[in-house]
Every structure is written in structure tokens, then in C-alpha cells.
Motif scaffolding. Sequence first.
Motif, PDB file in Angstrom:
ATOM      1  N   SER A   1      42.193  42.122  55.301  1.00 32.47           N
ATOM      2  CA  SER A   1      41.965  41.795  53.899  1.00 32.47           C
ATOM      3  C   SER A   1      42.469  42.861  52.921  1.00 32.47           C
ATOM      4  CB  SER A   1      40.471  41.590  53.675  1.00 32.47           C
ATOM      5  OG  SER A   1      40.203  41.579  52.301  1.00 32.47           O
TER       6      SER A   1
ATOM      7  N   THR B   1      43.576  36.258  52.617  1.00 31.83           N
ATOM      8  CA  THR B   1      43.468  36.932  53.912  1.00 31.83           C
ATOM      9  C   THR B   1      43.608  35.859  54.986  1.00 31.83           C
ATOM     10  OG1 THR B   1      41.843  38.439  52.988  1.00 31.83           O
ATOM     11  CG2 THR B   1      42.007  38.379  55.382  1.00 31.83           C
TER      12      THR B   1
ATOM     13  N   ARG C   1      38.935  48.109  48.163  1.00 27.40           N
ATOM     14  CA  ARG C   1      37.588  48.683  48.016  1.00 27.40           C
ATOM     15  C   ARG C   1      37.473  49.969  48.823  1.00 27.40           C
ATOM     16  NH1 ARG C   1      35.072  42.734  49.310  1.00 27.40           N
ATOM     17  NH2 ARG C   1      36.103  41.711  47.560  1.00 27.40           N
TER      18      ARG C   1
ATOM     19  N   ASP D   1      27.954  39.558  51.291  1.00 28.04           N
ATOM     20  CA  ASP D   1      29.060  38.603  51.198  1.00 28.04           C
ATOM     21  C   ASP D   1      28.505  37.175  51.280  1.00 28.04           C
ATOM     22  OD1 ASP D   1      31.527  37.416  51.173  1.00 28.04           O
ATOM     23  OD2 ASP D   1      32.248  38.314  53.028  1.00 28.04           O
TER      24      ASP D   1
ATOM     25  N   ARG E   1      27.330  41.785  42.033  1.00 27.15           N
ATOM     26  CA  ARG E   1      27.577  40.356  41.785  1.00 27.15           C
ATOM     27  C   ARG E   1      26.351  39.703  41.139  1.00 27.15           C
ATOM     28  NH1 ARG E   1      31.273  38.663  47.117  1.00 27.15           N
ATOM     29  NH2 ARG E   1      33.160  39.622  46.267  1.00 27.15           N
TER      30      ARG E   1
ATOM     31  N   ASN F   1      41.699  42.668  49.800  1.00 28.89           N
ATOM     32  CA  ASN F   1      40.547  42.883  48.923  1.00 28.89           C
ATOM     33  C   ASN F   1      39.676  44.011  49.460  1.00 28.89           C
ATOM     34  OD1 ASN F   1      41.222  40.418  47.397  1.00 28.89           O
ATOM     35  ND2 ASN F   1      40.716  39.429  49.335  1.00 28.89           N
TER      36      ASN F   1
HETATM   37  O1  LIG Z   1      38.904  39.566  51.500  1.00 27.87           O
HETATM   38  C1  LIG Z   1      38.575  38.479  51.959  1.00 27.87           C
HETATM   39  O2  LIG Z   1      39.345  37.736  52.559  1.00 27.87           O
HETATM   40  C2  LIG Z   1      37.199  37.970  51.797  1.00 27.87           C
HETATM   41  C3  LIG Z   1      36.341  38.836  50.929  1.00 27.87           C
HETATM   42  C4  LIG Z   1      35.131  38.152  50.537  1.00 27.87           C
HETATM   43  O3  LIG Z   1      34.751  37.110  51.005  1.00 27.87           O
HETATM   44  C5  LIG Z   1      34.323  38.742  49.484  1.00 27.87           C
HETATM   45  O4  LIG Z   1      34.558  39.865  49.066  1.00 27.87           O
HETATM   46  O5  LIG Z   1      33.373  38.093  49.047  1.00 27.87           O
END
Ligand SMILES: O=C(O)CCC(=O)C(=O)O
Length: 474
Positions: free
Chosen positions: A114, A106, A120, A363, A130, A116
Motif C-alpha cells: 500500500s 493497492t 504514513r 481500519d 477519523r 497509503n
Molecule cells: O492502503 C490501502 O490499500 C488500504 C488502507 C485502508 O483501508 C485505510 O487506511 O483505511
Amino acid sequence: MTYEKIAPPTTGAKITFQNGEPIVPDNPIIPYIRGDGTGIDLWPASQLVFDAAVEKAYGGKRQISWFKIFVGDEACDTYGTYQYLPDDSLAAIKEYGVAIKGPLTTPIGGGIRSLNVALRQIFDLYACVRPCKYYAGTPSPHRTPEKLDVIIYRENTEDIYLGIEWKQGSETADRLIKLLNEDLIPGTPEHGKKQIPLDAGIGIKPISKKGSQRLVRRAMKHALRLPKAKQMVTLVHKGNIMKYTEGAFRDWGYELVTSEFRAECVTERESWILGNKERQPDITLEENARQIDPGYNALTADKKEKICAEVKEVLEAIWETHGNGQWKEKIMVNDRIADSIFQQIQTRPDEYSILATMNLNGDYLSDAAAAIVGGLGMGPGANIGDECAIFEATHGTAPKHAGLDRVNPGSLLLSGVMMLEYMGWQEAADLITKGLSAAIANREVTYDLARMMEPPVEPPLKCSEFAKAIIQHF
Ligand SMILES: O=C(O)CCC(=O)C(=O)O
Ligand SMILES: NC(=O)C1=CN([C@@H]2O[C@H](COP(=O)(O)OP(=O)(O)OC[C@H]3O[C@@H](n4cnc5c(N)ncnc54)[C@H](OP(=O)(O)O)[C@@H]3O)[C@@H](O)[C@H]2O)C=CC1
Ligand SMILES: [Mg+2]
């Protein structure tokens, strides 16, 4: 299903879902995203280990049919410029339900948001799970890393990650600031004469009741599966500062646990009330209230009355079912302020188990907790929804190490372990943790662990060599 540029494997079957649980055939098709940056190194090493573990555990009776799909840089190479998240890939994840991915880049401050986070949100993977657990022999900056064994349950779809922001100086930011300063803030007496600086950028932080409660519900269900000593859920928040977002998360969490899980849980405050009565059976409501609230004597009459009413209500509601020490057998639910929990996981790690957090706090906390047990190379994760799950490491693409075959695949491997456990393939999962633990204990490690070991391991194993060492130790 027809795809534009990808083709599912010709053998294998779909994972389906029933009441939020996966039904897994012996030969599931699992889409994977290699990932950007170090994904180039991590994925092949990890796939080797996954396949070897499944083969060794089931001798050919079970097998994963991997389905390569593209997201990120690889997708642009295949589908064209800016095609970071092609429809093909989304359709494949939707169709097959369980996927695993390497990290995706990202860029900071502009360009794409992002990928990621987008995955989600698109698949409503509302729980980011986690675990941070210590494997014997892993070097750590802490003296007693083995005391940390926590699972972060991070809300994964809202908070500032919704990405509703306006740039400083943009027409919408200016309009919004004007509306806030001239209408909404003066119209809310508790805000007094506060004003937003005219040169501010604006971000919105939505925290919903539904989003908070479904996350806490999953955390509680997980707690029920843990050994008694680890049946604790801590609601992490900064509610002292953000009352209607972070404070609400805490309140909705307590509301959920004391309604849906009433028979199975006790809150910390309830445990104090019950404990006081157990030690002193004829204790008055007021004395009990004084003992649970250290500042009681300085409170206004109104507030004192409220606390006495709370004590009365708790005793009436749960003394029968939870009193006389019965509460000690229940899930303990407490809350901690976010800044304090960063300190607590270092100074009193063994007092915590499941940490339920909002998106941003989770995070931060998951990187910090991973550091205690050996670093980001040892931090796995899962993004779980009711009809889909995507497994991925906590870390990102670590660009300076990309393509050098040096980073630690432990985090992606342990994410795979989570995936195998989610699928009910415990034997294969256990082989991977066994192999990983043995390799670390034998000082066969990648650079990140090698440099912290005493004496340092020189030379460290490459990413691919580490994978092979793990297989040797099955
Ligand atoms: O998607 C991102 O750039 C960061 C996501 C992130 O830090 C995380 O999911 O822990
Ligand atoms: N879910 C995802 O895909 C995520 C993506 N990102 C994205 O990744 C990119 C890079 O982010 P960045 O801030 O550098 O954070 P990273 O998590 O990618 O890397 C930070 C540091 O962590 C260590 N590290 C990371 N992965 C490993 C590993 N497998 N083995 C050993 N050490 C590791 C390295 O430390 P050292 O160099 O000290 O050895 C690395 O320099 C950004 O674009 C970011 O947005 C970030 C987080 C999650
Ligand atoms: Mg992160």
C-alpha cells in the motif's frame, strides 16, 4: 530544493512546525495528490470548494497555493513504469509539511504494498484521526444516527500494517516455522504443545509501548479540547485473545493516562471504587473490591488480595483529588473489547467519544462507523505526526465508479475541513460544513445518499454538481 519533474508554485510560503504544531503563513504552499480511481472525480470537485471557501472567508487575504505532486498511477505515467512513489513527491511533502491526497490503489495479494500505508510510515504519521459525525438529513441505515459522534484515533504505523509477512512455502517461512515449532514454542511453557501448521503463511504483529502511548497521548490531548460531556477515551483492543500485543496496548494506555494525565482523568474502574465509597463512606476495602469485581467470591485468596490492594491504592492515591464526585469532571478512560465496540457504537452510540485503537481494529472500525452516519462518502480522515500531516478520506478508489463524476466528495471535503482546522483556518472550514449540511438538508446529493433517501432523489447530483451546490450554500 530542486525537483526532477515537478515545480512548486512561484508564490506562497512554507508551513513550519513548532513543538508539533503547524505555523501557517497566509499563503501556504500545500502539495496535493489527485489519487487513483475516483480521485479523478473527487479532487477537482474538492479543490473548487476549498478555494471558494478560503476566498469567501478571507476575501483574498489568505489563499492556498496548491502544488501538484504525483503518487500512484499518475506517477507511473509521469516518472515511468513502477515509479509509484517518486522521490520528488516525498521531498515535496517533507519540505512543505502539510499535504492532502485522494485515494490510492493497492492491488490485493501481490504487486505493490500500500502506497497509503507507505506514506504514513515514511513520515511517521502515527495518529490516523477519523471523526464519524452525523449531518442532519443524511440518510442512514440506523434509526438514530445523530447519536453517533465519535473520533477514531487509530495507531497508524505498526501492527500488521508493518507488512512483515512470509508467503506460505517460501524458504524463510519454512525456516521460521521450524524455529518456532522446534525451539521458541517448546521453550515457552505457556504455549504447551502448540505447533504452527507446516503449510502456514506467517505475518508478524508488532505493537510497541512507544507507538501505543504516543497515540493515546494524542487522543487524550484531543479529549481535553472537547466539551465536558464528550471527554471520554475508550481503549479498544482484543486483549482477551492477544495478551502481549492488544492487551499490552490497553495496559500501556492506562499506564500513560494515569501518569501523564493523572490530574485530568479517571479510569472507569477507579470511578467505581470512588463511587462505592461515596455511596457508602465506611465501606471496607474488601466490600469495595467485591462490588467492582462481580466474580470476586470465586477468586483465589491471592487474587482477592490483589484486588483489595488495588482498591486501597486507588483510594490513597486519588480520593483527595478525585473523590466526592470530583471524578465526574475528569476525562473518563475506559476500555472495550474490539468485537464488542462494533456492537456498542450501534446500540449505545452516545456513550462513546474518542476511540483509541490499534491499526487493524481502527481500519475496520472507521468504515463501520462511517456507514452509520451515511457511508464512506461521508468519512473524512487525517494522518498526523509531529512534523507532518497528510489528510485523506477513509475510503479507497472505488474503481467501479472511477471517471463517472458520480461519487460523493463529502469525505475528501471533510478531510479538507480537518486540514483547514489544523491550520487554524476555522472560518473557511465552517463554510464548507455549512454548505455541505445545507446541500444535504436540501436533498441535493450524490447517488450514494440519493438512493437511501425517502423518497429516493432522482436523478442524483454528479460529484461536480454537488461541489457547486455546496458553494451555493456558503
Ligand atoms: O492502503 C490501502 O490499500 C488500504 C488502507 C485502508 O483501508 C485505510 O487506511 O483505511
Ligand atoms: N486511503 C486510501 O487511499 C485507501 C485505498 N484503498 C484502496 O482502494 C481500492 C478499492 O478498495 P475497495 O475495497 O473497493 O473500497 P473503497 O473504499 O474504494 O470502495 C468501496 C465502496 O464504498 C463506497 N464508496 C467509496 N468511496 C465513495 C465515495 N466517495 N462516495 C460514495 N461511495 C463511496 C462505494 O460503494 P457502492 O459501490 O456500494 O456505492 C464503493 O464501491 C483498493 O485498491 C484499496 O486497497 C482502500 C481504502 C483506503
Ligand atoms: Mg480502510
